[in-house]
Design a protein around this motif. Structure first.
Motif, mmCIF file in Angstrom:
data_model
loop_
_atom_site.group_PDB
_atom_site.id
_atom_site.type_symbol
_atom_site.label_atom_id
_atom_site.label_comp_id
_atom_site.label_asym_id
_atom_site.label_seq_id
_atom_site.Cartn_x
_atom_site.Cartn_y
_atom_site.Cartn_z
ATOM 1 N N PRO A 138 -5.467 1.966 -4.598
ATOM 2 C CA PRO A 138 -5.763 1.145 -5.661
ATOM 3 C C PRO A 138 -7.257 0.770 -6.329
ATOM 4 O O PRO A 138 -7.931 0.770 -5.338
ATOM 5 N N ALA A 139 -7.621 0.943 -7.678
ATOM 6 C CA ALA A 139 -8.830 1.135 -7.943
ATOM 7 C C ALA A 139 -8.938 1.014 -9.412
ATOM 8 O O ALA A 139 -9.363 -0.076 -9.961
ATOM 9 N N LEU A 173 4.169 2.283 -7.024
ATOM 10 C CA LEU A 173 2.974 1.767 -6.306
ATOM 11 C C LEU A 173 3.708 1.373 -4.840
ATOM 12 O O LEU A 173 4.371 0.380 -4.896
ATOM 13 N N ASP A 174 3.296 1.953 -3.781
ATOM 14 C CA ASP A 174 3.962 1.692 -2.399
ATOM 15 C C ASP A 174 2.677 1.302 -1.718
ATOM 16 O O ASP A 174 1.773 2.188 -1.347
ATOM 17 N N PRO A 175 2.312 0.010 -1.356
ATOM 18 C CA PRO A 175 1.291 -0.172 -0.794
ATOM 19 C C PRO A 175 0.735 0.398 0.720
ATOM 20 O O PRO A 175 -0.193 0.474 1.110
ATOM 21 N N VAL A 176 2.129 0.957 1.342
ATOM 22 C CA VAL A 176 2.045 1.502 2.674
ATOM 23 C C VAL A 176 1.115 2.592 2.274
ATOM 24 O O VAL A 176 0.496 3.268 3.453
ATOM 25 N N LYS A 177 1.075 3.315 1.516
ATOM 26 C CA LYS A 177 0.438 4.514 1.174
ATOM 27 C C LYS A 177 -1.009 4.300 1.147
ATOM 28 O O LYS A 177 -1.792 5.554 1.081
ATOM 29 N N THR A 178 -1.547 3.413 1.246
ATOM 30 C CA THR A 178 -2.795 3.117 1.371
ATOM 31 C C THR A 178 -3.464 2.766 2.442
ATOM 32 O O THR A 178 -4.553 2.566 2.756
ATOM 33 N N THR A 221 -9.081 -13.382 -6.286
ATOM 34 C CA THR A 221 -7.905 -12.616 -5.374
ATOM 35 C C THR A 221 -8.893 -11.355 -4.924
ATOM 36 O O THR A 221 -8.639 -10.881 -3.803
ATOM 37 N N LEU A 222 -9.555 -10.720 -5.704
ATOM 38 C CA LEU A 222 -10.419 -9.462 -5.110
ATOM 39 C C LEU A 222 -11.213 -9.994 -4.055
ATOM 40 O O LEU A 222 -11.686 -9.377 -3.026
ATOM 41 N N ILE A 223 -11.932 -11.130 -4.272
ATOM 42 C CA ILE A 223 -13.012 -11.763 -3.292
ATOM 43 C C ILE A 223 -12.239 -11.974 -1.975
ATOM 44 O O ILE A 223 -12.891 -11.934 -0.924
ATOM 45 N N GLU A 224 -11.217 -12.308 -2.127
ATOM 46 C CA GLU A 224 -10.300 -12.989 -0.921
ATOM 47 C C GLU A 224 -9.651 -11.717 -0.078
ATOM 48 O O GLU A 224 -9.972 -11.526 1.123
ATOM 49 N N VAL A 225 -9.069 -10.839 -0.758
ATOM 50 C CA VAL A 225 -8.381 -9.813 0.072
ATOM 51 C C VAL A 225 -9.218 -8.441 0.227
ATOM 52 O O VAL A 225 -8.961 -7.956 1.131
ATOM 53 N N GLY A 226 -10.436 -8.431 -0.770
ATOM 54 C CA GLY A 226 -11.199 -7.273 -0.468
ATOM 55 C C GLY A 226 -11.637 -7.096 1.130
ATOM 56 O O GLY A 226 -11.527 -5.885 1.746
ATOM 57 N N PRO A 227 -12.430 -8.086 1.390
ATOM 58 C CA PRO A 227 -12.904 -8.016 3.209
ATOM 59 C C PRO A 227 -11.554 -7.627 3.917
ATOM 60 O O PRO A 227 -11.649 -7.030 5.142
ATOM 61 N N LYS A 228 -10.352 -8.609 3.778
ATOM 62 C CA LYS A 228 -9.421 -8.375 4.383
ATOM 63 C C LYS A 228 -8.711 -7.110 4.560
ATOM 64 O O LYS A 228 -8.369 -6.533 5.423
ATOM 65 N N TYR A 236 0.302 -5.518 5.065
ATOM 66 C CA TYR A 236 1.172 -5.193 3.933
ATOM 67 C C TYR A 236 0.907 -6.068 2.892
ATOM 68 O O TYR A 236 0.533 -5.659 1.597
ATOM 69 N N ASP A 237 0.966 -7.333 2.923
ATOM 70 C CA ASP A 237 0.422 -8.305 1.965
ATOM 71 C C ASP A 237 -0.854 -8.167 1.450
ATOM 72 O O ASP A 237 -0.879 -8.481 0.261
ATOM 73 N N VAL A 238 -1.877 -7.869 2.284
ATOM 74 C CA VAL A 238 -3.082 -7.943 1.716
ATOM 75 C C VAL A 238 -3.286 -6.556 0.861
ATOM 76 O O VAL A 238 -3.753 -6.844 -0.384
ATOM 77 N N ARG A 239 -2.688 -5.447 1.460
ATOM 78 C CA ARG A 239 -2.693 -4.127 0.605
ATOM 79 C C ARG A 239 -1.919 -4.372 -0.731
ATOM 80 O O ARG A 239 -2.194 -3.872 -1.617
ATOM 81 N N ALA A 240 -0.736 -5.015 -0.527
ATOM 82 C CA ALA A 240 -0.121 -5.169 -1.811
ATOM 83 C C ALA A 240 -0.684 -5.972 -2.856
ATOM 84 O O ALA A 240 -0.810 -5.640 -4.179
ATOM 85 N N ASN A 241 -1.425 -7.087 -2.662
ATOM 86 C CA ASN A 241 -2.324 -7.849 -3.289
ATOM 87 C C ASN A 241 -3.329 -7.174 -4.138
ATOM 88 O O ASN A 241 -3.656 -7.316 -5.280
#
Length: 385
Positions: A138-139, A173-178, A221-228, A236-241
């Motif tokens: 994701p980028a 888009l499968d978040p598991v692949k990240t 959202t990026l500020i919140e989930v980026g460090p996580k 999974y939820d973090v990578r999905a978002n």
């Protein structure tokens, strides 16, 4: 709000296990070329999963597409397609693989010199091979737009093009692949998506309330989930978002009906072309300094950004703008992405060549007002040292 024409035909198939749906997404009689980058897609089993989902279709592979995909490599794929009669492309990877696939899809159908596609910024594209995507990083948002950036190493040029002919037919888009991505790639992805939103948001107000709130929600959202995403790589939820935020950052709605900048990207492209920096590294270097240099024409949106994204309300206007720019730089640094040219061993002696490259590529009137000239670009680069 400015007039706009919004169009996005890409079908998104999102979630765990969705690679199996390639069987219904790719035409049953297709002769498929799978394009990918390094060996990670093979090592982590993604290519095997793709192959299984494609079943009995005739499938060939083309690997080795680099970060910042090179024209020279991509033209080898074009030759293979002509030779083997391929009629459907499948990009498996991140933005570089997808950008490269877009160029290949257009180049295969191009009657003249394929370099014209980039020289004309896509105006010479009239058709392209159909293709789909399996996103693994994701980028860039390339999986849901019609933009591509390609580097021609022989002339030190990194150029982009746009064409409705190169929208992906679908993107899986499968978040598991990240999960197995290196931290550097995840951090770069967060920065890349963040700056994509900023380029469309930090300009000047046009009473586009929906687009502003959409942009602000993506930045938050990026500020919140980026460090996580760095701290808990298999959440999974973090990578999905993160994955969905990066896709939405450049899929169209944020930039519809609003002025857009993109000067950070144009300056950053020259840093990649001449010095080989990661795309996101160049954005992290340029954006904070550019915002400071352009604080007067961007004043209203910078104050809005300070309040709505960073919750900065104290102090006079200049102090709030200073704080918002500082928080932006600190955020990039907190992800491990350095924000000074010196951090990458680039000194003042590099500035002349970078400015010359901007001039050579016609990047002499950048920004939302088209008034960011070479003198201003030089000042920005000097302040990045």
């Amino acid at each position: 709000m400015l007039n706009f024409d919004f169009y996005n035909p890409t079908r998104v198939v999102f979630g765990e296990g969705t690679i199996a749906r390639l069987d219904e997404l790719v035409p049953a009689d297709a002769r498929v070329l799978v394009l990918y980058g390094g060996g990670s897609a093979e090592r982590n089993g993604t290519l095997a999963e793709v192959q299984a989902a494609l079943g009995s279709r005739r499938v060939q592979r083309f690997g080795g597409i680099e970060p910042n995909p090179s024209y020279e490599t991509l033209m080898k794929a074009v030759e293979l397609i002509h030779r083997e009669g391929i009629d459907f492309l499948l990009a498996v990877g991140g933005g570089s693989v997808i950008d490269g696939t877009k160029f290949v899809a257009a180049a295969v159908k191009h009657a003249g010199d394929p370099w014209e596609i980039l020289q004309t910024r896509g105006k010479s594209v009239s058709s392209a091979l159909p293709f789909g995507c399996v996103l693994t990083l994701p980028a860039t948002g390339s999986e849901m737009n019609c933009a591509s950036v390609v580097t021609r190493k022989s002339v030190n040029a990194k150029l982009g093009f746009f064409s409705r002919q190169v929208f992906p037919r679908f993107s899986v888009l499968d978040p598991v692949k990240t999960y197995t991505l290196p931290p550097r790639q995840i951090a770069n992805g967060v920065v890349d998506a963040f700056v994509h939103v900023a380029e469309q948001y930090l300009t000047y107000p046009v009473s586009a309330a929906v687009q502003d709130r959409y942009a602000e929600s993506l930045l938050q959202t990026l500020i919140e989930v980026g460090p996580k995403a760095l701290a808990t790589p298999q959440d999974y939820d973090v990578r999905a978002n993160l994955m969905w935020a990066a896709t939405q950052a450049l899929s169209g709605p944020v930039g519809a009906g609003v002025p857009q900048d993109w000067a950070t990207h144009m300056i950053g492209h020259e840093l990649t072309a001449l010095h080989g920096l990661d795309h996101a590294q160049t954005l992290a270097i340029v954006l904070p300094t550019l915002l400071n240099e352009r604080r007067t024409p961007k004043r209203a949106k910078l104050l809005q950004y300070a309040e709505r994204v960073w919750n900065i309300r104290d102090g006079d206007e200049d102090a709030r703008i200073d704080a918002a720019i500082a928080r932006t730089r600190e955020f990039f640094e907190s992800l491990g992405v350095k924000t000074r040219l010196a951090d990458y061993g680039i000194g003042a002696n590099a500035i002349d060549a970078l400015v010359a490259q901007l001039e050579a590529h016609g990047m002499t009137a950048l920004g939302e007002h088209r008034d960011l000239d070479l003198t201003t670009s030089r000042r920005i680069l000097e302040a990045c040292l």
